[in-house]
Design an enzyme around this catalytic site. Structure first.
Site, PDB file in Angstrom:
ATOM      1  N   GLU B 103      -8.518  30.322-123.996  1.00 33.66           N
ATOM      2  CA  GLU B 103      -7.366  29.387-124.200  1.00 33.66           C
ATOM      3  C   GLU B 103      -7.334  28.066-123.467  1.00 33.66           C
ATOM      4  OE1 GLU B 103      -7.338  32.666-123.420  1.00 33.66           O
ATOM      5  OE2 GLU B 103      -6.653  33.598-125.214  1.00 33.66           O
ATOM      6  N   HIS B 173       2.864  41.427-125.174  1.00 35.85           N
ATOM      7  CA  HIS B 173       2.917  40.960-126.686  1.00 35.85           C
ATOM      8  C   HIS B 173       4.348  40.852-127.141  1.00 35.85           C
ATOM      9  CE1 HIS B 173      -1.134  43.328-126.593  1.00 35.85           C
ATOM     10  NE2 HIS B 173      -1.387  42.253-127.363  1.00 35.85           N
TER      11      HIS B 173
HETATM   12  C1  LIG Z   1      -5.944  35.670-122.524  1.00 35.23           C
HETATM   13  C2  LIG Z   1      -6.040  36.529-123.522  1.00 35.23           C
HETATM   14  N1  LIG Z   1      -6.370  35.963-125.015  1.00 35.23           N
HETATM   15  C3  LIG Z   1      -6.377  36.882-126.133  1.00 35.23           C
HETATM   16  C4  LIG Z   1      -5.866  38.184-126.091  1.00 35.23           C
HETATM   17  C5  LIG Z   1      -6.027  38.896-127.152  1.00 35.23           C
HETATM   18  N2  LIG Z   1      -7.067  39.721-127.097  1.00 35.23           N
HETATM   19  C6  LIG Z   1      -7.118  40.838-126.723  1.00 35.23           C
HETATM   20  S1  LIG Z   1      -8.389  41.560-126.709  1.00 35.23           S
HETATM   21  C7  LIG Z   1      -9.180  40.378-127.359  1.00 35.23           C
HETATM   22  C8  LIG Z   1     -10.873  40.544-127.709  1.00 35.23           C
HETATM   23  C9  LIG Z   1     -11.664  40.704-126.572  1.00 35.23           C
HETATM   24  O1  LIG Z   1     -12.745  41.069-126.835  1.00 35.23           O
HETATM   25  P1  LIG Z   1     -13.799  41.714-125.588  1.00 35.23           P
HETATM   26  O2  LIG Z   1     -13.900  40.928-124.418  1.00 35.23           O
HETATM   27  O3  LIG Z   1     -15.207  41.646-126.397  1.00 35.23           O
HETATM   28  O4  LIG Z   1     -13.472  43.245-125.557  1.00 35.23           O
HETATM   29  P2  LIG Z   1     -13.513  44.502-126.646  1.00 35.23           P
HETATM   30  O5  LIG Z   1     -12.269  44.391-127.079  1.00 35.23           O
HETATM   31  O6  LIG Z   1     -14.687  44.192-127.430  1.00 35.23           O
HETATM   32  O7  LIG Z   1     -13.511  45.642-125.556  1.00 35.23           O
HETATM   33  C10 LIG Z   1      -8.372  39.431-127.701  1.00 35.23           C
HETATM   34  C11 LIG Z   1      -8.702  38.009-128.128  1.00 35.23           C
HETATM   35  C12 LIG Z   1      -5.727  38.515-124.558  1.00 35.23           C
HETATM   36  N3  LIG Z   1      -5.436  39.854-124.353  1.00 35.23           N
HETATM   37  N4  LIG Z   1      -5.534  37.776-123.743  1.00 35.23           N
END
Ligand SMILES: Cc1ncc(C[n+]2csc(CCOP(=O)(O)OP(=O)(O)O)c2C)c(N)n1
Ligand SMILES: [Mg+2]
Lengths: 398, 369
Positions: B103, B173
């Site tokens: 972000e 959320h």
């Molecule tokens: C700072 C922030 N930005 C966006 C999100 C929304 N979000 C939750 S999980 C995710 C994807 C994360 O992917 P990864 O790190 O590969 O982990 P995985 O879900 O594959 O275990 C996003 C964009 C969040 N929770 N926190």
């Protein structure tokens, strides 16, 4: 196209050789342990890899198999509970990634710490929460490991500093935990887990720097399951060799679908860190079967065939089952027994998660601050404050 | 209506000991508000929900402004809430694209792009995840013009982020961070209450020569459907909307809470014969002091209501200004009904929210003062 995580993985090989060390007189003449070859590693700025072979005892095999089954079943149950709306909110399942957590847990000593992101149900269980505590936390009931106040993303147990909802935010905390372990004179290490998507957050790089600068016993584990929500690792990362992304922090790539290989990598990493050499980055190549969370069917950015292929060829549980039964370490019958036993345990816990009660409303104003200098929390109108309560001391503080 | 044992009264009295199960019963209730659609202006309209209206505004922007870019986490596939659906197909990968999950980087990048002349529309997936970018927004975007003596600015930057309660969003959320940003001169902050406002405000923000933040109540994306003007239009930033006129009490809210207040006005009329004037503030920074004060001078009583916690919530600013400007007109102290001073709770969401019952009681108290 398969994501890099899945492509990089070699074809499964059954690599355990029965050791001619059979117990005489025991009922099935099973081996008490077998010698296993680990899957090949890739190294970044490391001279020697973890050992290419190791022994797997019968006792450990039973344990790992059972643990992976529990996590798998528990997530299946969470999936159903979610569909019946007994679990609300955001819920991320760990199915497919079991070998990473079970393998690392197998290497942990009692004074090592773990912190992870929101995909934390399996970790909470492995670090000591019961299936009931995990499932009731998910349904927001009072037997939950956070009394129902955390929900899916926020589970905690001793030495498990929790699931974290903010992507990447747990990584610097991991360095802080590692610092404290070192400062207190223990040889403990902290495993800080994050995803391939999280690997692109700025604070991850800030943390690599601090950890190396101060040689902290922190093991960064990037669980590369190929996707950060709907974006594949290749689309999000300029360098998808996540084990090299610490630059000056040495790294290790491991097949995260092979529990024994993960265990060896974790043992190696613990030895490395406790000898004072500073942090390590481990990339564990793995895969998630379900969508990112319950609101993602998980099929718009990858093909069903891709998921099927991993399920059939790379599944960590099936793979381990084949490995241990082919090697004569576990019998088909034992596997069946464990499966039935686990099913029973999870089914019973699921029932409890539906019927357990929730905490009282007085806990709305409980545990907001550490000590109640002001005994009351201002309410939404000034004249009827809420009583500020504390439940007790936090488990992480002595 | 407000019998001694009604749940809202219990909460208000701080008698928060629930019998087992009470909490759960309430959890199973449906959405905590009914949607009050805005009357469409004359001219051609199309039925749209809020995410479609936003998508439409972005479509118009990309079509009419060659320099426009739309980016953020997963926006190439339409974004979590479908606001950017099909835009990449239409306008190509160089104009509508996914960013990595970072972000701070996303907003910094947007400031740079905007500063060099590109209309930049950045999506932060949830307002709860805007905080890694807080520094870029507050220290970089908001101060660029000022600190360069007016030589440089990033006014072409617009940030969109879904905010507010959805019924089960828990800690990360559900938040409504408008007050943090309202404290930042150099920014503009708006919150739509439905599709018509969402489209108009987004188009106005995109074209406004200041960096703007549009906080979109995520529960409205699908739940809110209106007849939305089909063409290009704008909605004044800084202008509140007096949606319902009344004479006894002024009710001020924004986003989803506006709809709660509309129902409160209806209940107050039916149950107590109280006539409420309902104002949608629409714009948080700048905000429409004139409209608010004109109303309060007329009614002499005011209730401000928002989902965010009480302390330093934006209601505090409004209340302070009202007492300065309308002191001699007030018949009762300014009332605020808001979220509690706790993190946004997981299982306690129905109790945390400033529900119609809590608001109704406050209205009654204002009259009885
Ligand atoms: C700072 C922030 N930005 C966006 C999100 C929304 N979000 C939750 S999980 C995710 C994807 C994360 O992917 P990864 O790190 O590969 O982990 P995985 O879900 O594959 O275990 C996003 C964009 C969040 N929770 N926190
Ligand atoms: Mg991932």
């Amino acid at each position: 196209m398969l994501p890099s995580c899945a492509r990089n993985i070699n074809k499964p090989t059954i690599s355990c050789k029965k050791v001619l060390q059979l117990i005489n007189g025991t009922k099935n003449n099973y081996a008490t342990e077998v010698k296993c070859e680990t899957k090949p590693y890739k190294l970044h700025k490391l001279d020697t890899p973890p050992s290419a072979s190791t022994t797997l005892s019968r006792e450990d095999a039973l344990k790992y198999y059972r643990e992976m089954q529990v996590v798998r079943r528990m997530e299946a149950s969470a999936n159903n509970l979610y569909k019946t709306k007994l679990i609300r909110g955001f819920c991320h399942l760990y199915s497919g990634q079991e070998a990473v957590a079970v393998g690392i847990k197998a290497a942990l000593r009692s004074h090592d710490a773990v912190i992870t992101a929101y995909r934390d149900h399996g970790w909470a269980y492995l670090m000591g929460a019961s299936v009931v505590e995990v499932l009731t936390e998910l349904t927001g009931r009072k037997s939950g490991c956070a009394r129902g106040k955390g929900g899916s993303m926020h589970m905690y147990t001793d030495n498990f500093y929790g699931g974290n909802g903010i992507v990447g935010a747990q990584v610097p905390l991991g360095a802080g935990i590692a610092f404290a372990l070192k400062y207190k004179g223990t040889d403990g290490v902290c495993f800080a887990l994050y995803g391939d998507g999280a690997a692109n957050q700025g604070q991850v790089f800030e943390t690599y720097n601090m950890a190396k600068l101060w040689n902290l016993p922190c093991i960064f584990v990037c669980e590369n399951n190929g996707y950060g929500m709907g974006t594949s690792a290749q689309r999000a990362a300029a360098n998808t060799a996540f084990y090299t992304r610490g630059d000056y922090v040495p790294g290790l790539w491991v097949d995260g679908m092979d529990v024994v290989t993960v265990r060896e990598a974790a043992r190696y990493a613990i030895d490395y860190c406790k000898s004072g050499k500073g942090p390590l980055v481990i990339e564990a190549a793995t895969y998630r079967y379900f969508g990112h969370s319950m609101s993602d069917p998980g099929t718009s950015y990858r093909t069903r065939e891709e998921i099927q292929e991993v399920r059939q060829k790379r599944d960590p549980i099936t793979h381990f089952q084949e490995l241990t039964t082919n090697a004569g370490l576990l019998s088909e019958n034992e596997i069946k027994e464990i499966n039935a036993d686990v099913k029973k345990e999870v089914d019973e816990a699921t029932e409890i998660s539906k019927t357990d009660s929730s905490i009282g409303l007085d806990e709305l104003a409980t545990d907001i601050y550490a000590n109640n200098l002001e005994p009351q929390i201002r309410n939404t109108t000034p004249f009827n404050p809420l009583t500020h309560n504390r439940l007790g001391k936090a488990v992480n503080l002595e | 209506m407000l019998q001694k044992n009604s749940i809202c009264v219990k909460i208000l009295k701080g008698v928060l000991k629930s019998k087992d199960g009470e909490c759960r019963k309430i959890l199973r209730r449906n959405a905590h508000f009914s949607f009050y659609p805005e009357k469409p202006p004359s001219g051609s309209t199309t039925k749209m929900n809020m995410f479609q209206a936003i998508n439409n505004a972005l479509d118009i922007t990309l079509r009419t402004d060659e320099s426009a870019l739309v980016f953020g986490e997963d926006v190439a596939f339409g974004g979590v809430f479908r606001c950017t659906v099909d835009l990449q197909k239409k306008y190509g990968k160089s104009r509508v694209f996914n960013t990595p999950l970072c972000e701070q980087g996303i907003i910094g990048f947007g400031i740079g792009a905007a500063a060099s002349g590109a209309t930049s529309v950045a999506e932060i997936q949830f307002a709860d995840y805007i905080f890694p970018a807080f520094d870029q927004i507050v220290n970089e975007a908001a101060k660029y013009r000022y600190r360069s003596g007016g030589e440089f600015n990033c006014g072409r930057l617009t940030i969109r982020a879904p905010c507010g309660a959805v019924g089960h969003g828990a800690l990360y959320h559900s938040q409504s961070p408008e007050a943090y940003f309202a404290h930042t001169p150099g920014l503009k902050v708006v919150i739509p209450r439905g599709p018509i406002k969402a489209k108009g405000l987004l188009l106005s923000c995109i074209r406004d020569p200041n960096p703007c933040l549009v906080l979109e109540p995520k529960i409205l994306y699908r739940a809110a459907v209106e007849e939305v003007p089909s063409g290009d239009y704008g909605t004044l930033i800084g202008k509140a909307d007096v949606v319902q006129e009344g004479k006894d009490v002024t009710l001020i809210g924004w986003g989803t809470q506006f709809h709660v207040l509309m129902e409160v006005a209806q209940l107050a009329k039916e149950k107590f014969g109280i006539s409420c004037e309902v104002i949608d503030l629409v714009s948080i920074l700048p905000w429409d002091l004139d409209t608010v004060c004109n109303s309060v001078k007329k009614t002499g009583r005011v209730l401000i209501s928002h989902e965010a916690p009480l302390t330093s919530g934006f209601g505090a600013e409004i209340a302070a200004c009202i007492q300065e400007e309308c002191f001699l007109h007030l018949q009762a102290p300014v009332a605020r009904i808001t979220g509690f001073d706790t993190p946004f709770p997981h299982i306690f969401e129905p109790f945390y929210l400033p529900t119609k019952w809590r608001c109704l009681e406050a209205v009654k108290n204002l009259i009885d003062y």
